[in-house]
Design an enzyme around this catalytic site. Structure first.
Site, PDB file in Angstrom:
ATOM      1  CG  ASP A 335      -2.546   3.739  -9.546  1.00 44.48           C
ATOM      2  OD1 ASP A 335      -1.507   3.876  -9.225  1.00 44.48           O
ATOM      3  OD2 ASP A 335      -3.267   2.674  -9.159  1.00 44.48           O
ATOM      4  CG  ASP A 636      -6.829   0.484  -9.316  1.00 43.14           C
ATOM      5  OD1 ASP A 636      -6.118   1.104  -8.550  1.00 43.14           O
ATOM      6  OD2 ASP A 636      -6.682  -0.555  -9.784  1.00 43.14           O
ATOM      7  CG  ASP A 640      -5.334   5.555  -7.050  1.00 37.77           C
ATOM      8  OD1 ASP A 640      -4.227   6.270  -7.146  1.00 37.77           O
ATOM      9  OD2 ASP A 640      -5.601   4.626  -7.199  1.00 37.77           O
TER      10      ASP A 640
END
Length: 914
Positions: A335, A636, A640
């Site tokens: 990410d 985070d 995700d």
């Protein structure tokens, strides 16, 4: 009227409000209390189903889910059935020790799976019976009219009816760092991505600023976050490579053991006419010799050691098998927001009207840094211009930044906080500015106007300060603080800053009439003086570029997957060294109808994905696994979680990450630093090296014992060792040493090796050759010694006692051989690994004690021996060191190293595996 629980959620944002009210049997005035209670009874509370927490017993019993454990359990049952209670007890003991070691480690790291439930437990302000009520978030039902304002957490999925400067932080769902400006009048089709639906507010997101009103369309498990929760629980987690390799390895070991034992028994009964019971005992002894009983404990300890080493560098291990899995990964799908970047907007560039550009140092919300020109301090003549711009930035602002006990705290919109930080660097704090420039009026930010303005009283005038979108603010300006005012040229400056990845704000001010504050409603400011542009970025985390470069040198592909705008993603990718042009960025829109094959083609050439939805991220991970990658996913946010669960290894951020992401991951990075992942990869590779060393030690010794038993059987001799002695060798003396071997430090620079091939087996060519050499020396030399001792007229018990000591000595020397596959035993200092040295000495002393301790003598058949016999057996044991040293020289001659690193540890060479 009942409200459907399965309404097509994709259409809420594309329908007209009248259709939505009809579908929900509601209106703009809200529900009655009676109707709300009925709907809550029908639909249930606005919460996600609670997952049952993992119990201590569940963690303990899942330690037994291993084919090797099954084989050992069968051996224990057979031993008990034939009256060998001591053997059965030894095996049961090792199973319990293994389960305790692994269970304790996992229990310490295990977290209950209730993060998603906590995410939407909140308070809500609703309209019921025509009045405003503050209720528990669990009591919200479809059809409720909800009021939103700054600081609120959105309690359910809401179709917005009206907004006043409403900005919502959706980064936990979409991964996009910038707050989303909501607009109830926005319209879109059914293909609009989650981050683009400006007329919706989603459960679990946070209101940064402004106000809004909307109607609840989904609650609980039917919300977007609820659907993500279902993805997390439904997706099967990818198996770590060690699990797959060990399952394949133990299946082979089990098959070989069973075939060898059965063949031996049948040959003895039908060819040599031995007694059936006696041959069954031979077969059991052979099986006990071949099965590496200490291997489960050795592997568990090796992983536990690595997990503690990882913890020291900031990697928290939730599942032990993930330790080696991180070292095996061939691709990291990361990410962007909060992982590669700090998730803290920062002003990095200031451009004055004449085009002069200034660099702003420092990053994040702690105002440490300066404003520089070409790396030098700002000249006094320009400092005044910068100070004027900073004053406007902190006055036209709703954020809060303060210092308490040497810690900086903040509250408000990220953009406002970034401007306050810039102000501090230039000598302006909001409070001190308000003390000398009290606010008299304001024009709050509205999406349609794209600017905000505040009016402040100075000594003898009222001054208006404005910030907003460059094109909008420039429309209101007729002058510039310095230089010629050219709107088109200035707009070009702003465009170039945006192209370079900056989020651009324009700032202006002007003095107005002193009676301006008396007007009831201020009008749009005009004739402003343009002060300059501010370029904001979400800065990279410290050291992340170097970490990515290290990962790439280690042969690991790093892919960035984000919900951010393509231009923002490209700008970050340039800084990271992942991409240079827009052609190298793939957007979520291009993935909507992509097949698995098409996704794999895209992954072959793309390292940056932008505007990607959570389900698309999940598909990318699946495609990467389909290509043969071992995928480590970092993240985070709630968005995700499905991909973290689907990955071979899920890595969550510990500080800024959501509980949802941490719950779905096997590993947690405590400092949220991407570079920590690389340190973890290094420890994972060291763990696999040590596991190979443990396996070599145990298998070579076990295979040597098998050879010894087979040679004795073929020669018509009695068993050279009884089963309890074999268990003593495998579980105690060898067991102590293989546990100590798990603490061995790394060999060479493991990050300069390529990743192991996904198809690589634990036993590659060098390990097979080395194991055969060691096993033949133990088996053949041990058999020769057995025959020689019998010829000396010693009793069978005395011969077994001598032979047991000989194999203990073989083990002690062979553990030195196991420390490196190519480096000579005599070049490896024993003090480099003090735990291994201590373990080897301990194993020797334990066996020495068993030779003199009466209870051990009774169980093991041991007894003291003379000094000259010690010297003879010690000399015989050295033959294994000579044999392995010769093989190391032979291997080097046949496989000259291509690099110094490879010479230090060739286990990563891609030789054809056998």
């Amino acid at each position: 009227m009942a409200v459907s629980a399965s309404t097509d959620t994709a259409s809420w944002y594309s329908r007209r409000l009248g259709q939505i009210y009809d579908s929900l049997d509601a209106d703009s005035d809200g529900l009655s209390t009676e109707e709300a209670e009925r709907r809550r009874s029908e639909r249930g509370p606005n919460r996600l189903p609670k997952a049952k927490p993992v119990t201590v017993w569940q963690i303990f019993f899942r330690q037994f889910k291993n084919p090797l454990i099954y084989i050992l359990a069968i051996a224990a049952i057979v031993s008990f059935a034939i009256g060998e209670e001591t053997d059965a007890g030894f095996i049961v003991a090792v199973l319990l020790v293994n389960a305790l070691v692994g269970g304790i480690q996992e229990w310490r790291a295990e977290r209950s799976s209730q993060a998603l439930q906590q995410l939407i437990r909140t308070r809500a302000t609703v309209i019921r019976d025509g009045e405003t009520h503050d209720i528990d978030g669990e009591d919200v039902v479809p059809g409720d009219v909800v009021l939103l304002e700054s600081g609120y957490r959105v309690p359910a999925d809401i179709r917005l009816v009206s907004t006043q400067g409403l900005e919502i932080d959706e980064s936990a769902l979409t991964g996009e760092s910038a707050p989303v400006l909501k607009d109830e009048g926005w319209t879109g089709d059914d293909r609009a991505l989650l981050g683009d639906r400006r007329n919706m507010a989603y459960a679990g997101t946070v209101v940064n600023r402004g106000r809004g009103r909307g109607v609840v369309v989904e609650t609980g498990a039917d919300t977007t976050v609820g659907q993500l929760a279902e993805d997390v629980t439904a997706v099967e987690g990818g198996q770590p490579p060690l699990v797959m390799r060990m399952e394949r390895f133990t299946r082979i070991v089990g098959l070989v053991v069973l075939v060898a034992a059965a063949t031996t028994a049948l040959l003895g009964i039908f060819v040599q006419q031995y007694d059936a019971v006696e041959m069954f005992l031979f077969a059991v002894a052979l099986a006990v010799s071949a099965i590496p009983e200490g291997l489960p404990v050795g592997i568990t300890v090796a992983l536990g050691v690595a997990s503690r080493r990882m913890a020291k560098v900031g990697v928290i291990v939730r599942r032990l098998v993930a330790v080696e899995g991180l070292g095996s990964c061939t691709m990291i799908a990361s990410d962007k927001t909060g992982t590669l970047t700090a998730n803290e907007l920062t002003v990095k560039q200031v451009q004055l009207p004449d085009g002069t550009s200034f660099e702003v140092t420092g990053e994040g919300y702690a105002p440490k840094g300066n404003v520089l020109k070409d790396g030098q301090s700002v000249n006094p003549d320009r400092a005044e211009e910068l100070s004027r711009l900073a004053r406007a930035s902190v006055l036209c602002n709703e954020g809060h930044l303060s210092r308490r006990n040497d810690e900086w705290t903040w509250r408000g919109d990220p953009t406002d906080i970034a401007l306050l930080v810039l102000g501090r660097k230039l000598g302006w704090s909001r409070q001190s500015a308000l003390d000398t420039h009290p606010q008299t009026d304001e024009i709050p930010f509205e999406p349609e106007q794209r600017y905000a303005a505040t009016f402040h009283q100075t000594d003898d005038e009222t001054r208006v300060f404005v910030k907003g979108a460059p094109e909008r603010v420039l429309e209101m300006c007729t002058d510039a603080s310095k230089g010629e005012f050219s709107p088109s040229a200035l707009q070009q400056q702003a465009n170039e800053m945006a192209h370079n990845g900056y989020r651009v704000l324009a700032v202006a001010d002007r003095a107005v009439e002193t009676d301006r504050e008396l007007e009831r409603s201020p009008s749009e400011p005009t004739d402003l003086t343009f002060l300059g542009f501010l370029g904001l970025v979400d800065p990279l985390r410290t050291g992340v570029s170097e970490a990515i470069a290290s990962a790439q040198r280690a042969g690991i592909s790093v892919t960035m997957i984000t919900g951010d705008h393509p231009e923002t993603a490209l700008a970050i990718a340039r800084d990271l060294g992942l991409a240079e042009s827009a052609d190298e960025v793939t957007t979520g829109a291009e993935l909507i109808d992509a097949s698995q094959e098409k996704l794999e083609e895209i992954l072959e050439k793309t390292l940056v994905f932008a505007r990607v939805s959570p389900d698309q991220k999940l598909k990318i991970v699946e495609a990467a696994r389909g290509m043969g990658h071992y995928v480590a996913v970092t993240g985070d946010g709630v968005n995700d979680a499905p991909a973290l669960r689907q990955a071979n290894i899920g890595i969550a951020m510990g500080k800024m990450g959501t509980d949802v992401a941490r719950d779905a991951a096997e590993l947690v990075i405590s400092d949220d630093n991407f570079s920590t992942i690389v340190a973890g990869i290094e420890q994972g590779r060291v763990a696999f090296d040590n596991i190979r060393k443990v396996i070599f030690l145990l298998i070579s010794t076990g295979a040597g014992e098998v050879a010894l038993v087979l040679l004795s059987l073929a020669a018509g001799l009695p068993l050279p060792l009884v089963p309890v002695q074999i268990l003593w060798l495998n579980l105690v003396t060898n067991g102590i040493q293989d546990v100590a071997l798990a603490f061995e430090p790394k060999e060479g620079d493991v990050l300069h090796r390529p990743p192991r091939s996904p198809d690589e087996r634990i036993f590659n060519q060098i390990m097979i050759e080395r194991t055969l050499v060691a096993a033949l020396v133990i088996g053949v030399v041990g058999f020769g010694t057995f025959v020689w001792l019998l010829a000396q007229g010693l009793s069978e018990a005395a011969v077994r006692n001598h032979l047991l000591l000989l194999i203990v000595l073989f083990q002690m020397i062979n553990i030195g051989n196991a420390r490196s596959e190519t480096t000579s035993l005599f070049k490896l200092s024993p003090f480099r690994s003090p735990i291994l040295l201590t373990g080897t000495i301990t194993a020797f002393l334990v066996h020495l004690g068993a030779m003199y301790f009466p209870p051990a003598q009774a169980v093991l058949g041991t007894a003291p021996i003379a000094l000259e016999q010690w010297l003879v057996l010690g000399g015989i044991a050295l033959t294994i060191a000579v044999a392995i040293e010769l093989h190391k020289l032979s291997w080097k001659a046949r496989h000259p190293p291509r690099s110094k690193t490879e010479e230090q540890s060739p286990s990563q060479t891609h030789e054809k595996e056998v």
